[in-house]
Design a protein around this motif. Structure first.
Motif, PDB file in Angstrom:
ATOM      1  N   ARG A   1       0.837  -1.212   0.000  1.00 54.29           N
ATOM      2  CA  ARG A   1       0.000   0.000   0.000  1.00 54.29           C
ATOM      3  C   ARG A   1       0.862   1.249   0.000  1.00 54.29           C
ATOM      4  NH1 ARG A   1      -5.094  -0.600   1.245  1.00 54.29           N
ATOM      5  NH2 ARG A   1      -5.300   1.292   2.483  1.00 54.29           N
ATOM      6  N   PHE A   2       1.957   1.199   0.745  1.00 51.60           N
ATOM      7  CA  PHE A   2       2.835   2.384   0.767  1.00 51.60           C
ATOM      8  C   PHE A   2       3.516   2.547  -0.584  1.00 51.60           C
ATOM      9  CE2 PHE A   2       5.160   5.773   2.468  1.00 51.60           C
ATOM     10  CZ  PHE A   2       6.438   5.689   1.939  1.00 51.60           C
ATOM     11  N   THR A   3       3.940   1.423  -1.164  1.00 51.21           N
ATOM     12  CA  THR A   3       4.581   1.480  -2.487  1.00 51.21           C
ATOM     13  C   THR A   3       3.633   2.095  -3.508  1.00 51.21           C
ATOM     14  OG1 THR A   3       5.755  -0.524  -1.899  1.00 51.21           O
ATOM     15  CG2 THR A   3       5.752   0.070  -4.227  1.00 51.21           C
ATOM     16  N   ARG A   4       2.357   1.737  -3.367  1.00 52.15           N
ATOM     17  CA  ARG A   4       1.335   2.263  -4.302  1.00 52.15           C
ATOM     18  C   ARG A   4       1.223   3.784  -4.134  1.00 52.15           C
ATOM     19  NH1 ARG A   4      -4.401  -0.362  -3.687  1.00 52.15           N
ATOM     20  NH2 ARG A   4      -5.723   1.200  -4.673  1.00 52.15           N
ATOM     21  N   LEU A   5       1.236   4.214  -2.878  1.00 49.42           N
ATOM     22  CA  LEU A   5       1.140   5.645  -2.570  1.00 49.42           C
ATOM     23  C   LEU A   5       2.322   6.372  -3.203  1.00 49.42           C
ATOM     24  CD1 LEU A   5       0.414   8.256  -1.112  1.00 49.42           C
ATOM     25  CD2 LEU A   5       1.095   7.198   1.027  1.00 49.42           C
ATOM     26  N   LEU A   6       3.522   5.834  -2.993  1.00 48.63           N
ATOM     27  CA  LEU A   6       4.719   6.501  -3.515  1.00 48.63           C
ATOM     28  C   LEU A   6       4.714   6.501  -5.047  1.00 48.63           C
ATOM     29  CD1 LEU A   6       6.806   7.886  -1.824  1.00 48.63           C
ATOM     30  CD2 LEU A   6       8.312   5.943  -2.081  1.00 48.63           C
ATOM     31  N   ASN A   7       4.249   5.416  -5.652  1.00 52.03           N
ATOM     32  CA  ASN A   7       4.238   5.366  -7.120  1.00 52.03           C
ATOM     33  C   ASN A   7       3.244   6.354  -7.723  1.00 52.03           C
ATOM     34  OD1 ASN A   7       6.307   3.552  -7.523  1.00 52.03           O
ATOM     35  ND2 ASN A   7       4.972   1.772  -7.246  1.00 52.03           N
ATOM     36  N   GLU A   8       2.121   6.592  -7.046  1.00 49.15           N
ATOM     37  CA  GLU A   8       1.177   7.614  -7.532  1.00 49.15           C
ATOM     38  C   GLU A   8       1.804   8.994  -7.414  1.00 49.15           C
ATOM     39  OE1 GLU A   8      -1.589   7.493  -9.099  1.00 49.15           O
ATOM     40  OE2 GLU A   8      -2.089   5.358  -8.859  1.00 49.15           O
ATOM     41  N   LEU A   9       2.552   9.214  -6.304  1.00 52.42           N
ATOM     42  CA  LEU A   9       3.233  10.495  -6.083  1.00 52.42           C
ATOM     43  C   LEU A   9       4.268  10.704  -7.188  1.00 52.42           C
ATOM     44  CD1 LEU A   9       2.940  12.639  -3.910  1.00 52.42           C
ATOM     45  CD2 LEU A   9       4.608  11.367  -2.513  1.00 52.42           C
ATOM     46  N   ILE A  10       4.969   9.626  -7.535  1.00 49.55           N
ATOM     47  CA  ILE A  10       6.001   9.705  -8.575  1.00 49.55           C
ATOM     48  C   ILE A  10       5.370  10.033  -9.927  1.00 49.55           C
ATOM     49  CG2 ILE A  10       7.584   8.256  -9.933  1.00 49.55           C
ATOM     50  CD1 ILE A  10       8.376   6.937  -7.237  1.00 49.55           C
ATOM     51  N   LEU A  11       4.219   9.430 -10.207  1.00 47.60           N
ATOM     52  CA  LEU A  11       3.537   9.729 -11.483  1.00 47.60           C
ATOM     53  C   LEU A  11       3.149  11.207 -11.537  1.00 47.60           C
ATOM     54  CD1 LEU A  11       2.265   9.062 -14.166  1.00 47.60           C
ATOM     55  CD2 LEU A  11       0.254   8.156 -12.944  1.00 47.60           C
ATOM     56  N   ALA A  12       2.622  11.718 -10.426  1.00 49.36           N
ATOM     57  CA  ALA A  12       2.246  13.149 -10.368  1.00 49.36           C
ATOM     58  C   ALA A  12       3.478  14.019 -10.609  1.00 49.36           C
ATOM     59  CB  ALA A  12       1.618  13.468  -9.011  1.00 49.36           C
ATOM     60  N   ALA A  13       4.589  13.635 -10.002  1.00 45.60           N
ATOM     61  CA  ALA A  13       5.820  14.438 -10.151  1.00 45.60           C
ATOM     62  C   ALA A  13       6.329  14.394 -11.588  1.00 45.60           C
ATOM     63  CB  ALA A  13       6.898  13.916  -9.198  1.00 45.60           C
ATOM     64  N   LYS A  14       6.165  13.262 -12.251  1.00 45.22           N
ATOM     65  CA  LYS A  14       6.596  13.163 -13.660  1.00 45.22           C
ATOM     66  C   LYS A  14       5.776  14.095 -14.538  1.00 45.22           C
ATOM     67  CE  LYS A  14       8.141   8.314 -13.517  1.00 45.22           C
ATOM     68  NZ  LYS A  14       7.809   6.923 -13.939  1.00 45.22           N
ATOM     69  N   ILE A  15       4.480  14.175 -14.238  1.00 48.08           N
ATOM     70  CA  ILE A  15       3.585  15.044 -15.018  1.00 48.08           C
ATOM     71  C   ILE A  15       3.944  16.505 -14.757  1.00 48.08           C
ATOM     72  CG2 ILE A  15       1.178  15.777 -15.302  1.00 48.08           C
ATOM     73  CD1 ILE A  15       0.393  12.855 -14.458  1.00 48.08           C
TER      74      ILE A  15
END
Ligand code: P6P
Length: 336
Positions: free
Chosen positions: A23-37
């Motif tokens: 669940r934490f990995t999922r949270l961080l990966n969504e954050l990373i996607l936002a940062a890429k955008i």
């Protein structure tokens, strides 16, 4: 060096940390996607109509830059859908941002400054996103501020994205500080700075000296120390001040140094200075502490401050352990 992604690094480290769930990995990966955008838009600022002011003013009373607004919207949109958050708070929004019932909720609470340093965007100066992650207290469904406001020492993770000469992500989950650099050819953050440690004594001090006449005596003595040839280094520290917190902090983290944003008497509405506890001071204090540094408001450790409100401001002295200790020593002497 083998190419290690954030996800792989988390899995390697999660064995040691209480976040041994996906669940934490999922949270961080969504954050990373936002940062890429966000990074994609920051990189082409000036080419498209994201420069200039929207004409609106945010909860801090600051002019909102279009890229500010864009970054905030991207982060809120993405993180509401992460499925592991009970609430979100943004430096740009006066109140909590709740998760719509249409999306699954979770136990984490995310606070961010979507684009810190945004007043520099038009000048093509580095800007950054700062994030802080807590677990909501058990008492409620995590939609009450009293369930969410916690000391910085309660953070489960914190870090920042820096949109600079390259796009970097620096974060900690309490097992050291790790830096990743975006490889644009594959669109992945790859481990570039494992186990970052900040030098115990720095060689840089970062402060806006224009406020000298608005500081108290303790602050003036502290700043005078860093530019004196009679300090423990036997020579003045170099003054480096970009006016973008993430960029100033990141340079000092790698090279050693101290960033100061003291209280000043310029604005009676901001007696504690300009920086916010929950979305700026606490997350950077967690990163700094995990890298062997320190952070104080002049009275005590930033991570020990019990927040009273969402947009609470604090004086911030953060960086190399010995330099922050010097500031604390000077402030204690003036209090005695
Ligand atoms: P001053 C940017 O607006 C910011 O919040 C931080 O990124 C930066 O460190 C600080 O303000 C600069 O403030 O008062 O020196 O212009």
């Amino acid at each position: 060096m083998p190419q290690i992604t954030v996800t792989e690094h988390l899995l390697l480290h999660q064995k040691e940390s209480p976040m041994a769930t996906g669940r934490f990995t999922r949270l961080l990966n969504e954050l990373i996607l936002a940062a890429k955008i966000i990074s994609r838009e920051v990189r082409k600022a000036g080419l498209v109509d994201v420069l200039g002011f929207t004409g609106e003013v945010n909860v801090q009373g600051e002019q909102v830059q279009k890229l500010d607004e864009y970054a905030n919207k991207v982060l809120i949109h993405r993180m509401q859908r992460a499925g592991v958050l009970c609430a979100i708070a943004s430096e740009e929004n006066a109140d909590l941002i709740l998760i719509p019932d249409t999306f699954p909720k979770g136990e984490y609470f995310l606070i961010f400054d979507p684009l810190d340093g945004s007043s520099n965007i038009d000048a093509n100066v580095n800007v950054g996103t700062i994030f802080s992650i807590y677990r909501a207290k058990d008492s409620g469904n995590g939609e009450r501020l009293s369930d969410l406001l916690q000391k910085g020492s309660e953070q489960v993770a914190a870090g920042y994205f820096l949109y600079g000469t390259s796009t970097m992500m620096v974060y900690t989950t309490g097992s050291g500080v790790h830096g990743f650099t975006m490889d644009p050819s594959v669109g992945e953050f790859l481990l570039s700075h494992p186990d970052i440690r900040i030098p115990e004594t720095g060689r840089v001090y970062s402060v806006n000296e224009a406020y000298w006449h608005y500081w108290d005596d303790a602050t003036r003595e502290a700043v005078a120390y860093f530019k004196s040839p009679d300090n423990t280094r036997g020579k003045p520290y170099s003054l480096r001040y970009i006016g973008s917190l993430v960029a100033d902090f990141h340079r000092n983290l790698l090279y050693g140094g101290i960033f100061l944003y003291p209280a000043d008497v310029r604005d009676p509405k901001k007696p504690a200075g300009k920086l916010r506890l929950l979305c700026e001071a606490s997350p950077l204090a967690f990163v700094c502490q995990q890298a062997g540094g320190a952070a104080t408001d002049g009275m005590g450790d930033i991570l020990d401050i019990e927040p009273q409100e969402l947009h609470q401001r604090v004086p911030l002295f953060i960086g190399s352990k010995n330099d922050v200790a010097k500031v604390s020593e000077i402030y204690a002497k003036h209090r005695a």
